[in-house]
Design a protein around this motif. Structure first.
Motif, PDB file in Angstrom:
ATOM      1  N   GLU A   1      77.206 -62.080 -69.708  1.00  0.00           N
ATOM      2  CA  GLU A   1      75.968 -61.530 -69.153  1.00  0.00           C
ATOM      3  C   GLU A   1      75.041 -62.663 -68.729  1.00  0.00           C
ATOM      4  O   GLU A   1      74.355 -62.572 -67.713  1.00  0.00           O
ATOM      5  N   CYS A   2      75.023 -63.711 -69.523  1.00  0.00           N
ATOM      6  CA  CYS A   2      74.178 -64.865 -69.180  1.00  0.00           C
ATOM      7  C   CYS A   2      74.520 -65.388 -67.794  1.00  0.00           C
ATOM      8  O   CYS A   2      73.627 -65.700 -67.004  1.00  0.00           O
ATOM      9  N   GLU A   3      75.812 -65.479 -67.519  1.00  0.00           N
ATOM     10  CA  GLU A   3      76.213 -65.990 -66.213  1.00  0.00           C
ATOM     11  C   GLU A   3      75.657 -65.083 -65.112  1.00  0.00           C
ATOM     12  O   GLU A   3      75.193 -65.557 -64.081  1.00  0.00           O
TER      13      GLU A   3
ATOM     14  N   ASP B   1      68.967 -74.723 -63.904  1.00  0.00           N
ATOM     15  CA  ASP B   1      70.156 -75.548 -64.137  1.00  0.00           C
ATOM     16  C   ASP B   1      70.271 -75.927 -65.602  1.00  0.00           C
ATOM     17  O   ASP B   1      71.341 -75.846 -66.204  1.00  0.00           O
ATOM     18  N   VAL B   2      69.145 -76.343 -66.168  1.00  0.00           N
ATOM     19  CA  VAL B   2      69.171 -76.732 -67.582  1.00  0.00           C
ATOM     20  C   VAL B   2      69.491 -75.517 -68.449  1.00  0.00           C
ATOM     21  O   VAL B   2      70.279 -75.596 -69.396  1.00  0.00           O
TER      22      VAL B   2
ATOM     23  N   ARG C   1      75.910 -72.740 -71.531  1.00  0.00           N
ATOM     24  CA  ARG C   1      77.296 -73.180 -71.685  1.00  0.00           C
ATOM     25  C   ARG C   1      77.451 -74.040 -72.932  1.00  0.00           C
ATOM     26  O   ARG C   1      78.472 -73.966 -73.627  1.00  0.00           O
ATOM     27  N   ALA C   2      76.430 -74.827 -73.230  1.00  0.00           N
ATOM     28  CA  ALA C   2      76.477 -75.638 -74.448  1.00  0.00           C
ATOM     29  C   ALA C   2      76.551 -74.733 -75.670  1.00  0.00           C
ATOM     30  O   ALA C   2      77.318 -74.979 -76.605  1.00  0.00           O
TER      31      ALA C   2
ATOM     32  N   ASP D   1      79.581 -74.424 -78.032  1.00  0.00           N
ATOM     33  CA  ASP D   1      79.163 -75.039 -79.278  1.00  0.00           C
ATOM     34  C   ASP D   1      79.126 -76.563 -79.180  1.00  0.00           C
ATOM     35  O   ASP D   1      79.537 -77.279 -80.086  1.00  0.00           O
ATOM     36  N   THR D   2      78.651 -77.038 -78.048  1.00  0.00           N
ATOM     37  CA  THR D   2      78.503 -78.477 -77.877  1.00  0.00           C
ATOM     38  C   THR D   2      77.051 -78.732 -77.511  1.00  0.00           C
ATOM     39  O   THR D   2      76.690 -78.685 -76.344  1.00  0.00           O
ATOM     40  N   PRO D   3      76.215 -78.968 -78.506  1.00  0.00           N
ATOM     41  CA  PRO D   3      74.777 -79.038 -78.260  1.00  0.00           C
ATOM     42  C   PRO D   3      74.420 -80.026 -77.162  1.00  0.00           C
ATOM     43  O   PRO D   3      75.047 -81.081 -77.032  1.00  0.00           O
TER      44      PRO D   3
END
Lengths: 121, 155, 766
Positions: free
Chosen positions: C15-17, C96-97, C103-104, C108-110
């Motif tokens: 949904e975020c996308e 963009d951020v 996606r981070a 799970d990649t902060p």
């Protein structure tokens, strides 16, 4: 004593979560994705309680509550508003628009159920 | 499968042993998907000589490597007796053409030896370990080394 | 998939996308000067929804950033901030951020703070670092109207108190029973609560009974109802509350818990809570009003009696005769005097009744089902198998020698048609608008133009063109490179542009369209065009071509695709990443696509990518070369011909050309080019396929025989083996054998052209 709940939220994630929380608590859940859709669904069911988001496309939560409250047979259905803020002012605004109570997002399923019971007995 | 040695030792590894180019080799049985008979392979243009081509393995395209050629051994006679060991390596599947499958062996890991670093021959780089079973030396194949490098085999 | 929360989480990121896409859409509209409130609202809502979901999953970084972004958007929404071009650019960067953070969080990649802090600082500077986050959620306008409506229509809930009167013991009005009766509970921990609902409480849909029940769940209660204020029935205004309750509760719960029961009616009633004497009051807080005065009212019921006493007052028992006339505030239907106002009020036509009741299914936006891509792919594969099976069946029927008009053949024909229909439908499932990809490219343009200090605007055309999902995914890298290339090399600096009489702002246009069974994607810039002289020099410097080589403009342009070529005379920030146009070309080819280039000096450069609609099937011609069976994509074949002596001309010592309608086309011996066998040398009477390429170049492929023309299912080679020059993929024929599918353009571009055998060496390719 399965309560029927109509939950209106434009976020699919939020609908999914509401559905999960409500269904797990044994409620019959109906979902709608904005105010207009909520009214459509409402015309076919008789929910014991309505949960609605505020900021939605097409018809927002205020418009939706307006429409619900202006309908005689829906006038007394308790409405809980989903909000991300807990400020008193917001609650007052929600209440002024006809809300019975509110649920602060992100909601705790137990609290949600409790709030539902509070307004439905 | 006559002289299967059952080791109860916890740290042992199961190997599928086979003959290729007249020598005894083995692979870790965990990477073996199946063993099947040889089939006519469709040859790939510009492929290295040890790549026999591709065959249809139940709807998927399976590259076949002539292991004897890969190891620089005398290529065995291509006959009906040839067997294909289908191995899977990190999602990449390939068929290794060998002479015949011999046995399944359980070898305690402490009986595995690193191959001495003296041989200049090609096969040396494809052997990850050695062990002795019933007086016979069994080479344990380094599958990663055997697989054609994914981006270069075209050259 | 057993964990429903994990599923919802996964779905949240999907949904975020979508929300990020709407965000981009909204910002693009704003950028184009659209300042309608709904446009701004779309942006606001997207951020808001991401924040809401992120909160539910405890994705704090995301919540934090989204909140600040949302605050800024709220400033815009409420008109306190009129965004200029810089602000909108900042919002794009925020988007963009936000996408990075989404996606981070998903992976799970902060994301390091260094990525977010500068942007947040800019936001603060823009908004003026207001610290009023609380205000943002509600855009509240219709308050007055709502109040009127509520007041008018919601009077009913307090009416039912009236029929409940008889059980109340009104005669005790003047007594002071608290002294005697309440003593029962007073020794216990607990509270005494005075609760006097205002009329607005009833209007809000709250029901005192439920509150009392909730209290009862916390401990023993003793309720008394004070009916002092109850007027004479004749004077009774049904819209006002007239009752008040005194509740004594014996409970171990803290005062907050008791207070919580009244949370929704806070401000809608007089509420006084005081700890019972002798009870614990550890939770007594300064913030709570602690009325000590016990009201004088009749202890009426005990907890047990509560049900009995209050229950006969259901909201439904309206008193029709004293009810106020229905409110006339309704807007939609003026004819609401009708006996069935409910029906009339219905906001939608009754036609979609069937769907309305469907749970979850939205009626207005198209109903959709979310399906795991794996399931779709399984279906795609099964249909692929079906096609293969069908081919095998056809082959058997042919071999059985059945006449073409036999029932079996006719049935098979229908089967074939159905199979194709199914296949097309299944493929449609995988198709999605290319929009998401275009939006990603928007970001590339913003970032790359900023880093080389050029002003660039991206235009997109045909973003709703549907393309296979995998194609979209695999186009991202090549397109990114092409866009960077266009910004970096294609467009001139603003100064140069001005000097050339062009607007300072350069323009990159991306378009997508369906064209004759393929998808055509173009990336065009309005820059200076390819500097062919320079390209040629570089190619010579790098020993890519001999110094004296004669090259057409088209040939020179195509040098860009040669491995090892880079036009940047100084390595800029963007290029020099080790990826050249040659890599772009090969990734496009691996998708079964072609890339061509065209350039006009001073006007710009256009890269065109032509892709198959689907990666799964292909119409092909089955040919034999030596012992091998090959499939040549039908859309590459212009015609097939049998060579006559007149057609065939020797060109050099090793090569032939074929004369076709006045033109000369190189002859390629397919068997030799693929290394299957040495060149045949003799071609008269042989069959050739005339191959046409996107760039207009042609070639004649000599094959032994043409076997068949059929649809084949594409099986990738790259996953199992790797790329094979000249070969696009593989397929499984009716006999179960694998046949390779030719990549004619790749084959032609790398061809040796040897058609005569002078030495035995196999032509070297690549």
């Amino acid at each position: 004593m399965s309560l029927e709940v109509l939950a209106v939220d434009d976020s699919r994630t939020m609908r999914d979560m509401l559905n999960l929380a409500l269904s797990s608590a044994g409620f019959t859940t109906h979902l709608a994705e904005d105010g207009v859709h909520g009214l459509e669904v409402l015309s076919n069911i008789e929910p014991d309680v309505i949960i609605t988001d505020i900021n939605m496309p097409r018809m927002d939560g205020f418009g939706f509550m307006d429409a619900v409250r202006s309908e005689e047979k829906w006038g007394k259905i308790p409405i809980l508003v989903l909000t991300t803020e807990s400020a008193d002012e917001l609650k007052a605004k929600a209440r002024a628009a006809g809300a019975t109570g509110w649920i602060v997002k992100p909601f705790d399923p137990a609290k949600l159920v409790k709030a539902l019971q509070m307004v439905t007995g | 499968m006559t002289d299967t040695e059952k080791q109860t030792d916890t740290s042992s590894i199961e190997l599928l042993s086979f003959r290729v180019g007249g020598q005894d080799y083995s692979v870790d049985i965990m990477s073996v998907r199946e063993i099947r008979g040889s089939a006519k392979a469709t040859s790939l243009p510009h492929a290295p000589s040890f790549v026999k081509g591709v065959i249809n393995l139940r709807g998927t395209v399976l590259p076949i490597l002539d292991l004897a050629a890969r190891l620089g051994l005398m290529a065995g006679e291509e006959s009906e007796r040839n067997v294909i060991i289908v191995v899977d390596l990190g999602g990449r599947t390939a068929g290794l053409m060998v002479d015949a499958v011999s046995d399944i062996l359980a070898i305690p890991t402490d009986e595995m030896q690193t191959p001495p670093d003296l041989a200049a021959d090609d096969a040396r780089t494809f052997v990850s370990a050695l062990t002795i079973v019933n007086g016979k030396m069994i080479r344990i194949l380094d599958l990663n080394a055997v697989m054609p490098p994914q981006d270069e085999e075209a050259a | 998939m057993s964990d429903p929360m994990a599923e919802i989480r996964a779905s949240f990121f999907i949904e975020c996308e979508e929300l990020l896409e709407s965000l981009q859409d909204g910002l693009t509209l704003m950028e184009d000067g659209n300042s309608e409130s709904e446009t701004i609202n779309i942006v606001f809502r997207a951020v808001h929804s991401i924040k809401g979901g992120a909160g539910a999953f405890g994705l704090d970084d995301l919540v934090h950033f989204a909140h600040r972004f949302e605050t800024a958007m709220d400033e815009v929404r409420t008109g306190r901030l009129a965004p200029d071009a810089d602000a909108i650019r900042l919002f794009f960067t925020c988007g963009d951020v936000l996408a990075d953070l989404v996606r981070a969080a998903r992976d799970d990649t902060p994301l390091p703070e260094s990525k977010t802090e500068p942007v947040l600082a800019q936001l603060d500077a823009l908004v003026g670092a207001q610290d009023e986050p609380e205000e943002e959620d509600f855009d509240f306008t219709p308050a007055t109207l709502s109040l009127d409506l509520a007041g008018g229509d919601l009077a009913m809930p307090n009416l039912p108190d009236i029929p409940g009167l008889p059980p109340l013991d009104l005669s005790q009005d003047d007594a002071d029973p608290t002294l005697s009766k309440t003593d029962a509970a007073s020794g216990l921990k607990g509270f005494t609560i005075l609760f006097k609902p205002d009329a607005s409480l009833y209007a809000s849909g709250n029901e005192p009974l439920y509150l009392l029940r909730a209290l009862r769940d916390m401990g023993d209660i003793e309720v008394s109802c004070n009916t002092d204020k109850l007027p004479n029935i004749a004077e009774l205004d049904p819209e006002l509350g007239h009752l008040e309750w005194t509740i004594k509760i014996a409970t171990d719960e803290p005062m907050e818990a008791v207070r919580e029961v009244f949370e929704f009616v806070d401000g809608l009633c007089v509420l006084e809570i005081s700890p019972n004497s002798g009870g614990s009051n550890e939770s007594l807080d300064g913030e709570f009003e602690t009325a000590s005065a016990l009201p004088t009212c009749a202890p009426l019921t005990t907890a047990d009696a509560l049900e009995k006493e209050v229950k006969p007052l259901p909201a439904e028992t309206a008193l029709p005769d004293i009810m106020p006339a229905p409110s006339n505030v309704e807007k939609q239907d003026p004819s609401e005097v009708s006996p069935e106002p409910v029906e009339q009020q219905k906001p939608t036509p009754p036609t979609d009744k069937a769907t309305e009741t469907t749970k979850t299914a939205p009626t207005q936006p198209r109903a959709t089902v979310r399906v795991d891509l794996e399931r779709v792919d399984r279906l795609v594969n099964l249909v692929g198998e079906l096609v293969i099976n069908q081919a095998m069946l056809s082959q058997s029927v042919t071999e059985a020698g059945l006449p073409p008009n036999s029932p079996v053949s006719t049935g098979l024909e229908e089967f074939l048609q159905l199979t194709r229909d199914i296949q097309e439908s299944v493929m449609m499932i995988r198709a999605q608008p290319i929009k998401s990809l275009f939006q990603r490219m928007g970001r590339i343009v913003r970032e790359s133009s900023a880093s080389v200090k050029k002003e660039v605007k991206l235009h997109t055309i045909g973003e709703n063109t549907e393309v296979d999902k995998t194609v979209i995914e695999r186009l991202a890298d090549p397109l990114t490179h092409m866009i960077r290339n266009a910004v970096d090399h294609g467009l001139e600096s603003p100064e140069k542009r001005e000097a050339a009489g062009k607007p300072r702002e350069g323009r990159v246009t991306m378009s997508a369209q369906h064209r004759s069974g393929r998808i055509l994607i173009e990336v065009a810039d309005d820059g200076a065009g390819i500097n062919r002289k320079r390209v040629r020099e570089i190619a010579i410097e790098k020993n890519l071509i001999p110094e004296d080589m004669l090259l057409s403009d088209n040939d020179i342009d195509n040098l860009l695709f040669m491995p090892g070529f880079s036009t940047a005379s100084e390595i800029s920030n963007l290029s020099g990443r080790g990826v050249g146009m040659d890599v772009v070309k090969s990734s496009i080819q691996s998708l079964g696509g072609r890339i061509t280039i065209s350039s006009v000096e001073g006007k710009g450069t256009t890269f065109s990518i032509s892709l198959p609609l689907t990666l799964a099937v292909l119409d092909g011609m089955v040919v034999k070369v030596g012992d091998e069976t090959l499939v040549v994509p039908l859309n590459a074949i212009l015609e097939t011909l049998t060579l006559t002596d007149d057609d065939l001309k020797s060109l050099g010592p090793d090569t032939h050309v074929v004369q076709i309608r006045g033109g000369f086309v190189p002859l390629l011996d397919l068997g030799a080019e693929l290394g299957y066998r040495p060149p045949q040398g003799k071609y008269v009477g042989g069959t050739v396929l005339l191959i046409g390429q996107e760039d207009g170049n042609r070639a004649a492929l000599a094959v032994d025989t043409i076997e068949d023309q059929r649809q084949v299912v594409i099986k990738g080679l790259e996953g199992s083996y790797g790329r094979v020059p000249g070969i696009a993929a593989a397929t499984i024929l009716g006999d179960g054998q694998i046949a390779l599918i030719l990549d004619p353009s790749d084959l032609v571009s790398q061809a040796s052209g040897k058609t005569k055998q002078r030495n035995a060496s196999v032509p070297l390719v690549g």
